[in-house]
Enzyme design. Structure first.
Site, mmCIF file in Angstrom:
data_model
loop_
_atom_site.group_PDB
_atom_site.id
_atom_site.type_symbol
_atom_site.label_atom_id
_atom_site.label_comp_id
_atom_site.label_asym_id
_atom_site.label_seq_id
_atom_site.Cartn_x
_atom_site.Cartn_y
_atom_site.Cartn_z
ATOM 1 N N ASP A 92 -1.192 -6.114 -0.386
ATOM 2 C CA ASP A 92 -1.468 -5.506 0.919
ATOM 3 C C ASP A 92 -2.946 -5.204 1.077
ATOM 4 O O ASP A 92 -3.580 -4.668 0.152
ATOM 5 C CB ASP A 92 -0.741 -4.146 0.982
ATOM 6 C CG ASP A 92 0.364 -4.129 2.005
ATOM 7 O OD1 ASP A 92 0.438 -5.029 2.855
ATOM 8 O OD2 ASP A 92 1.182 -3.183 1.938
ATOM 9 N N GLU B 77 9.715 -4.501 10.028
ATOM 10 C CA GLU B 77 10.098 -3.195 9.459
ATOM 11 C C GLU B 77 10.729 -2.294 10.526
ATOM 12 O O GLU B 77 10.167 -2.111 11.620
ATOM 13 C CB GLU B 77 8.868 -2.497 8.841
ATOM 14 C CG GLU B 77 9.227 -1.118 8.267
ATOM 15 C CD GLU B 77 8.227 -0.539 7.288
ATOM 16 O OE1 GLU B 77 7.254 -1.212 6.925
ATOM 17 O OE2 GLU B 77 8.446 0.625 6.880
ATOM 18 N N LYS C 277 -1.343 -9.419 2.658
ATOM 19 C CA LYS C 277 -0.549 -9.018 3.832
ATOM 20 C C LYS C 277 -1.393 -8.079 4.687
ATOM 21 O O LYS C 277 -2.088 -7.214 4.145
ATOM 22 C CB LYS C 277 0.749 -8.322 3.415
ATOM 23 C CG LYS C 277 1.542 -7.780 4.621
ATOM 24 C CD LYS C 277 2.970 -7.423 4.268
ATOM 25 C CE LYS C 277 3.166 -6.060 3.654
ATOM 26 N NZ LYS C 277 2.707 -4.922 4.472
ATOM 27 N N ASP D 267 0.841 -1.207 0.000
ATOM 28 C CA ASP D 267 0.000 0.000 0.000
ATOM 29 C C ASP D 267 0.873 1.253 0.000
ATOM 30 O O ASP D 267 0.370 2.373 -0.134
ATOM 31 C CB ASP D 267 -1.014 -0.006 1.157
ATOM 32 C CG ASP D 267 -0.356 -0.020 2.523
ATOM 33 O OD1 ASP D 267 0.872 -0.196 2.601
ATOM 34 O OD2 ASP D 267 -1.078 0.139 3.529
ATOM 35 N N SER D 268 2.202 1.069 0.068
ATOM 36 C CA SER D 268 3.119 2.198 -0.154
ATOM 37 C C SER D 268 2.889 2.802 -1.540
ATOM 38 O O SER D 268 3.324 3.922 -1.814
ATOM 39 C CB SER D 268 4.574 1.727 -0.024
ATOM 40 O OG SER D 268 4.810 0.604 -0.858
#
Ligand code: KIV
Length: 277
Positions: free
Chosen positions: A88, A187, A118, A49-50
């Site tokens: 995502d 992360e 995810k 989703d970045s």
């Protein structure tokens, strides 16, 4: 019969089986051409989703709608023939309840034909992970810096910098593994903590800003290509695509302005007149 029947796509269990055997290689991908280029080199491609920040200029990932993830997910699945494609779940599409998560994740799987989804969150998402995996949806988990929680975290902050925070993160990793996740993204955390989690957890850990001792690594493709204007400290630039695009666009602009483009070879000729006439 499938067009790609000659080629078996990597599955979520294949990724899980790589733990302790071979490092897992992954990148984000948001569109068909880059997915096709990365596909032979990567074990999985994440439609992160970045993409909201990288492709659409949002300041955070929070505004990303499910429909956008589905659209980019489809594009990546069309480009990738071999790598597992993981999509995502965006903010707001899975946190409410396991059944809401199932409804939206099933939509993502049906409409994109990706192989896994995810979700962000550790112990608090264990029930949902169990619910989804029991119903046929492979789940990758994501703990540490979880960008969908930045309003609670107070920004994009490295997690686990103090030892007092380690146990909660270790418990998160164990909880998602026990719930059935096939891998967990770690992360932005100290390498020592990521190494401990990797030792303690039976599923592969995929590091991003979490040091060398994870079972695999992931980066945002545009960051490692040198296309993103700003990148976090943990990114190594393996290319300078931004500079290459700038040079090419500048050369094109000059060629149009000085009349050296297009040349005859870039131009269509008339049909030659028929001899009969
Ligand atoms: O959205 C994303 O790109 C991600 C990676 C940073 C792991 O979640």
């Amino acid at each position: 019969m499938s067009l790609h029947a000659d080629l078996r796509r990597i599955t979520a269990p294949d990724i899980a089986a790589k733990k302790g055997v071979v490092p897992i290689v992954s990148l984000t991908a948001y569109h068909t051409h880059t997915a096709a280029i990365a596909d032979p080199h990567c074990d999985f491609l994440l439609v992160g989703d970045s993409l909201g920040m990288v492709m659409h200029g949002f300041e955070t990932t929070l505004p990303v709608p499910l429909e956008l993830m589905i659209m980019h997910g489809r594009a990546v699945v069309r480009g990738a023939r071999r790598a597992l494609v993981v999509v995502d779940m965006p903010f707001g599409s899975y946190e409410e309840s396991p059944s809401v998560a199932f409804r939206n994740a099933a939509r993502v799987i049906k409409e994109t034909q990706c192989g896994a989804i995810k979700i962000e969150g550790g112990s608090r998402m264990a029930e949902t992970i169990h619910y989804l995996t029991e119903r046929g949806i492979p789940v990758m988990s994501h703990i540490g810096l979880t960008p969908q929680s930045i309003n609670v975290m107070g920004g994009f902050k490295v997690q686990g910098r103090e030892k007092a925070q380690w146990k909660a993160l270790e418990d998160d990793a164990v909880a998602v593994a026990e719930a059935g996740a096939f891998a967990v993204v770690l992360e932005a955390m100290p390498a020592e903590l990521a190494a401990r989690i990797t030792r303690k957890t039976p599923i592969p850990t995929i590091g991003i800003g979490a040091g060398l001792n994870c079972d695999g690594q992931i980066l945002v493709m545009e960051d490692m290509l040198g296309l993103s204007p700003q990148v976090p400290k943990f990114v190594r630039k393996f290319g300078e695509i931004g500079a290459a695009i700038n040079g090419a666009v500048q050369a094109y602009a000059e060629a149009v302005r000085d009349g050296s483009f297009p040349k005859p070879e870039h131009t269509y000729a008339m049909k030659s007149p028929s001899k009969k006439a």
